[in-house]
Design a protein around this motif. Structure first.
Motif, PDB file in Angstrom:
ATOM      1  N   PHE A  72      45.815 -28.942 -14.824  1.00 29.91           N
ATOM      2  CA  PHE A  72      44.523 -29.037 -15.506  1.00 29.91           C
ATOM      3  C   PHE A  72      43.362 -28.840 -14.537  1.00 29.91           C
ATOM      4  O   PHE A  72      42.378 -28.149 -14.864  1.00 29.91           O
ATOM      5  N   ILE A  73      43.442 -29.455 -13.345  1.00 29.12           N
ATOM      6  CA  ILE A  73      42.302 -29.377 -12.423  1.00 29.12           C
ATOM      7  C   ILE A  73      42.289 -28.089 -11.610  1.00 29.12           C
ATOM      8  O   ILE A  73      41.244 -27.721 -11.065  1.00 29.12           O
ATOM      9  N   ALA A  74      43.419 -27.396 -11.526  1.00 36.36           N
ATOM     10  CA  ALA A  74      43.478 -26.186 -10.694  1.00 36.36           C
ATOM     11  C   ALA A  74      42.452 -25.132 -11.113  1.00 36.36           C
ATOM     12  O   ALA A  74      41.733 -24.594 -10.256  1.00 36.36           O
ATOM     13  N   PRO A  75      42.313 -24.771 -12.404  1.00 35.26           N
ATOM     14  CA  PRO A  75      41.282 -23.790 -12.773  1.00 35.26           C
ATOM     15  C   PRO A  75      39.869 -24.273 -12.471  1.00 35.26           C
ATOM     16  O   PRO A  75      38.995 -23.475 -12.113  1.00 35.26           O
ATOM     17  N   GLY A  76      39.632 -25.589 -12.625  1.00 35.59           N
ATOM     18  CA  GLY A  76      38.308 -26.123 -12.294  1.00 35.59           C
ATOM     19  C   GLY A  76      37.994 -25.966 -10.820  1.00 35.59           C
ATOM     20  O   GLY A  76      36.875 -25.610 -10.441  1.00 35.59           O
ATOM     21  N   ILE A  77      38.983 -26.236  -9.971  1.00 34.48           N
ATOM     22  CA  ILE A  77      38.789 -26.064  -8.529  1.00 34.48           C
ATOM     23  C   ILE A  77      38.555 -24.598  -8.204  1.00 34.48           C
ATOM     24  O   ILE A  77      37.718 -24.253  -7.362  1.00 34.48           O
ATOM     25  N   LEU A  78      39.280 -23.718  -8.886  1.00 28.02           N
ATOM     26  CA  LEU A  78      39.083 -22.275  -8.679  1.00 28.02           C
ATOM     27  C   LEU A  78      37.651 -21.872  -8.987  1.00 28.02           C
ATOM     28  O   LEU A  78      36.980 -21.232  -8.169  1.00 28.02           O
ATOM     29  N   MET A  79      37.155 -22.265 -10.176  1.00 26.77           N
ATOM     30  CA  MET A  79      35.809 -21.859 -10.565  1.00 26.77           C
ATOM     31  C   MET A  79      34.765 -22.524  -9.686  1.00 26.77           C
ATOM     32  O   MET A  79      33.753 -21.899  -9.332  1.00 26.77           O
ATOM     33  N   VAL A 133      40.655 -14.259  -7.131  1.00 24.73           N
ATOM     34  CA  VAL A 133      41.988 -13.632  -7.111  1.00 24.73           C
ATOM     35  C   VAL A 133      42.893 -14.309  -6.085  1.00 24.73           C
ATOM     36  O   VAL A 133      44.064 -14.606  -6.364  1.00 24.73           O
ATOM     37  N   VAL A 134      42.348 -14.587  -4.897  1.00 24.23           N
ATOM     38  CA  VAL A 134      43.149 -15.213  -3.852  1.00 24.23           C
ATOM     39  C   VAL A 134      43.620 -16.599  -4.287  1.00 24.23           C
ATOM     40  O   VAL A 134      44.804 -16.951  -4.152  1.00 24.23           O
ATOM     41  N   ILE A 135      42.697 -17.414  -4.815  1.00 25.32           N
ATOM     42  CA  ILE A 135      43.069 -18.765  -5.238  1.00 25.32           C
ATOM     43  C   ILE A 135      43.992 -18.705  -6.459  1.00 25.32           C
ATOM     44  O   ILE A 135      44.940 -19.494  -6.578  1.00 25.32           O
ATOM     45  N   GLY A 136      43.732 -17.775  -7.369  1.00 29.92           N
ATOM     46  CA  GLY A 136      44.596 -17.632  -8.541  1.00 29.92           C
ATOM     47  C   GLY A 136      46.024 -17.290  -8.156  1.00 29.92           C
ATOM     48  O   GLY A 136      46.977 -17.846  -8.711  1.00 29.92           O
ATOM     49  N   LEU A 137      46.185 -16.381  -7.198  1.00 32.13           N
ATOM     50  CA  LEU A 137      47.531 -16.052  -6.724  1.00 32.13           C
ATOM     51  C   LEU A 137      48.185 -17.254  -6.061  1.00 32.13           C
ATOM     52  O   LEU A 137      49.376 -17.514  -6.243  1.00 32.13           O
ATOM     53  N   GLY A 138      47.379 -18.001  -5.293  1.00 35.63           N
ATOM     54  CA  GLY A 138      47.919 -19.193  -4.647  1.00 35.63           C
ATOM     55  C   GLY A 138      48.376 -20.233  -5.663  1.00 35.63           C
ATOM     56  O   GLY A 138      49.437 -20.852  -5.493  1.00 35.63           O
ATOM     57  N   MET A 139      47.603 -20.430  -6.726  1.00 40.90           N
ATOM     58  CA  MET A 139      48.000 -21.378  -7.773  1.00 40.90           C
ATOM     59  C   MET A 139      49.296 -20.942  -8.441  1.00 40.90           C
ATOM     60  O   MET A 139      50.173 -21.765  -8.709  1.00 40.90           O
ATOM     61  N   SER A 140      49.416 -19.654  -8.700  1.00 42.83           N
ATOM     62  CA  SER A 140      50.620 -19.161  -9.364  1.00 42.83           C
ATOM     63  C   SER A 140      51.857 -19.348  -8.494  1.00 42.83           C
ATOM     64  O   SER A 140      52.924 -19.738  -8.982  1.00 42.83           O
ATOM     65  N   ILE A 142      52.235 -21.433  -5.695  1.00 40.10           N
ATOM     66  CA  ILE A 142      52.510 -22.793  -5.221  1.00 40.10           C
ATOM     67  C   ILE A 142      52.765 -23.754  -6.374  1.00 40.10           C
ATOM     68  O   ILE A 142      53.731 -24.538  -6.348  1.00 40.10           O
ATOM     69  N   LEU A 143      51.905 -23.709  -7.412  1.00 42.50           N
ATOM     70  CA  LEU A 143      52.048 -24.633  -8.532  1.00 42.50           C
ATOM     71  C   LEU A 143      52.893 -24.071  -9.666  1.00 42.50           C
ATOM     72  O   LEU A 143      53.247 -24.800 -10.588  1.00 42.50           O
ATOM     73  N   GLY A 144      53.185 -22.786  -9.607  1.00 39.00           N
ATOM     74  CA  GLY A 144      53.977 -22.177 -10.671  1.00 39.00           C
ATOM     75  C   GLY A 144      53.236 -22.054 -11.981  1.00 39.00           C
ATOM     76  O   GLY A 144      53.843 -22.083 -13.061  1.00 39.00           O
ATOM     77  N   ILE A 145      51.906 -21.925 -11.915  1.00 40.51           N
ATOM     78  CA  ILE A 145      51.096 -21.824 -13.129  1.00 40.51           C
ATOM     79  C   ILE A 145      51.159 -20.401 -13.676  1.00 40.51           C
ATOM     80  O   ILE A 145      50.915 -19.436 -12.946  1.00 40.51           O
ATOM     81  N   GLU A 146      51.488 -20.281 -14.935  1.00 41.26           N
ATOM     82  CA  GLU A 146      51.475 -18.971 -15.597  1.00 41.26           C
ATOM     83  C   GLU A 146      50.099 -18.730 -16.206  1.00 41.26           C
ATOM     84  O   GLU A 146      49.613 -19.546 -16.989  1.00 41.26           O
ATOM     85  N   ILE A 147      49.467 -17.640 -15.814  1.00 39.82           N
ATOM     86  CA  ILE A 147      48.132 -17.322 -16.325  1.00 39.82           C
ATOM     87  C   ILE A 147      48.280 -16.686 -17.707  1.00 39.82           C
ATOM     88  O   ILE A 147      48.787 -15.575 -17.840  1.00 39.82           O
ATOM     89  N   HIS A 148      47.821 -17.396 -18.736  1.00 45.70           N
ATOM     90  CA  HIS A 148      48.056 -16.965 -20.113  1.00 45.70           C
ATOM     91  C   HIS A 148      47.153 -15.809 -20.537  1.00 45.70           C
ATOM     92  O   HIS A 148      47.600 -14.888 -21.223  1.00 45.70           O
ATOM     93  N   HIS A 149      45.866 -15.867 -20.156  1.00 47.79           N
ATOM     94  CA  HIS A 149      44.919 -14.825 -20.570  1.00 47.79           C
ATOM     95  C   HIS A 149      44.155 -14.338 -19.335  1.00 47.79           C
ATOM     96  O   HIS A 149      43.020 -14.763 -19.101  1.00 47.79           O
ATOM     97  N   PRO A 150      44.769 -13.473 -18.540  1.00 46.03           N
ATOM     98  CA  PRO A 150      44.132 -13.059 -17.282  1.00 46.03           C
ATOM     99  C   PRO A 150      42.781 -12.378 -17.476  1.00 46.03           C
ATOM    100  O   PRO A 150      41.891 -12.528 -16.634  1.00 46.03           O
ATOM    101  N   ILE A 151      42.610 -11.637 -18.568  1.00 45.34           N
ATOM    102  CA  ILE A 151      41.329 -10.953 -18.794  1.00 45.34           C
ATOM    103  C   ILE A 151      40.220 -11.974 -18.995  1.00 45.34           C
ATOM    104  O   ILE A 151      39.122 -11.856 -18.424  1.00 45.34           O
ATOM    105  N   LEU A 230      45.258 -21.553 -18.584  1.00 43.95           N
ATOM    106  CA  LEU A 230      46.200 -22.449 -19.259  1.00 43.95           C
ATOM    107  C   LEU A 230      46.425 -22.105 -20.720  1.00 43.95           C
ATOM    108  O   LEU A 230      47.364 -22.602 -21.338  1.00 43.95           O
ATOM    109  N   GLY A 231      45.524 -21.307 -21.303  1.00 41.30           N
ATOM    110  CA  GLY A 231      45.687 -20.929 -22.703  1.00 41.30           C
ATOM    111  C   GLY A 231      45.048 -21.878 -23.685  1.00 41.30           C
ATOM    112  O   GLY A 231      45.160 -21.681 -24.898  1.00 41.30           O
ATOM    113  N   GLY A 232      44.378 -22.937 -23.194  1.00 42.31           N
ATOM    114  CA  GLY A 232      43.708 -23.884 -24.073  1.00 42.31           C
ATOM    115  C   GLY A 232      42.388 -24.313 -23.472  1.00 42.31           C
ATOM    116  O   GLY A 232      42.224 -24.316 -22.252  1.00 42.31           O
ATOM    117  N   ALA A 233      41.431 -24.694 -24.331  1.00 40.67           N
ATOM    118  CA  ALA A 233      40.122 -25.104 -23.850  1.00 40.67           C
ATOM    119  C   ALA A 233      39.525 -26.106 -24.819  1.00 40.67           C
ATOM    120  O   ALA A 233      39.928 -26.201 -25.981  1.00 40.67           O
TER     121      ALA A 233
END
Length: 267
Positions: A72-79, A133-140, A142-151, A230-233
């Motif tokens: 949950f917090i990973a996308p917030g840290i990214l942004m 992009v760099v942090i997003g790749l790192g999250m995927s 290390i944390l195994g997060i699947e990016i649901h809506h990359p666009i 995450l696919g939800g908001a």
């Protein structure tokens, strides 16, 4: 003067593509040359945030909105990292030029106000998107997060870079010394980033605080990239998109007006 303007207009056309490209290239090279500070450092900072939360409360914290707390917090840290770097790119560039007295080198060429804004924003957006992009790749990885809506994630990362890049232009134009930029960063940008749902769901807040949070446009940036990852908001992505586009447009319009008037740039 009118003859000189006409000659420049005939030479460059309605838009000075070469000049805008040159300014954009300069702004991009500024952060690429020191990539260890502008690209590697944000990745390390984001990793430290995740590591601290993992050690401190990660194993004992329950799910948030149906997803693991760290996810949950990973996308917030990214942004949060994206907008901080986009703001730093434009604010530092303009402030350094003003302090060193070479801002005239940017103002003298035949660049219109909107071309100046575009050139500076190109650097902020380039830096912000690379960090995303760099942090997003790192999250995927290390944390195994699947990016649901990359666009959607990229769209909100782009808007966040443009919005805070524009705010950085305003901070750089307004500031005459580094202390003023630091004050804007510490008392405006950082609180807005931290108090926008980066580390928590606003559903857990009192109604008044929820209302105040929803008045913060950065909340919609974080919620939007969270939807993309995450696919939800908590808020619909289209509403967030509308608010972010409108806010970014207003900031860019102020940047254009300040450059047009030479506010705090020309004697």
């Amino acid at each position: 003067m009118q003859a000189e303007y006409s000659e420049q207009k005939r030479k460059f056309g309605r838009i000075n593509w070469l000049g805008t490209y040159t300014l954009a290239q300069r702004e991009i090279r500024r952060f690429v040359v020191v990539w260890t500070q502008t690209l590697l450092a944000p990745l390390v900072t984001a990793a430290l945030f995740l590591a601290i939360f993992t050690v401190a409360i990660g194993p004992t914290r329950g799910d948030v909105n149906g997803v693991p707390f760290l996810h949950f917090i990973a996308p917030g840290i990214l942004m949060m990292t994206v907008i901080q770097n986009a703001f730093a790119n434009t604010s530092s560039s303009i402030t350094v030029a003003k302090v060193q007295g070479n801002i005239v080198d940017t103002l003298m060429p035949p660049l219109s106000p909107i071309e100046l804004v575009a050139g500076y924003l190109a650097g902020a957006i380039g830096r912000g998107m690379l960090v995303a992009v760099v942090i997003g790749l790192g999250m995927s990885l290390i944390l195994g997060i699947e990016i649901h809506h990359p666009i959607w994630a990229l769209v909100f990362a782009f808007l966040g870079s443009a919005m805070l890049g524009g705010l950085g232009i305003l901070a750089g134009v307004y500031s005459n010394k580094f202390d003023q930029v630091a004050a804007i960063t510490n008392f405006i940008v950082t609180p807005l980033a931290f108090l926008s749902g980066t580390f928590y769901s606003i559903d857990a807040l009192p109604p008044l605080i929820q209302t105040l949070t929803r008045a913060n446009p950065i909340y919609y940036l974080i919620d939007g990239v969270r939807y993309g990852v995450l696919g939800g908001a908590e808020t619909g992505p289209w509403l967030g998109l509308l608010i972010c586009v409108a806010t970014t447009g207003c900031i860019i319009a102020i940047c254009w007006a300040w450059f047009r008037k030479g506010y705090r740039l020309k004697p």
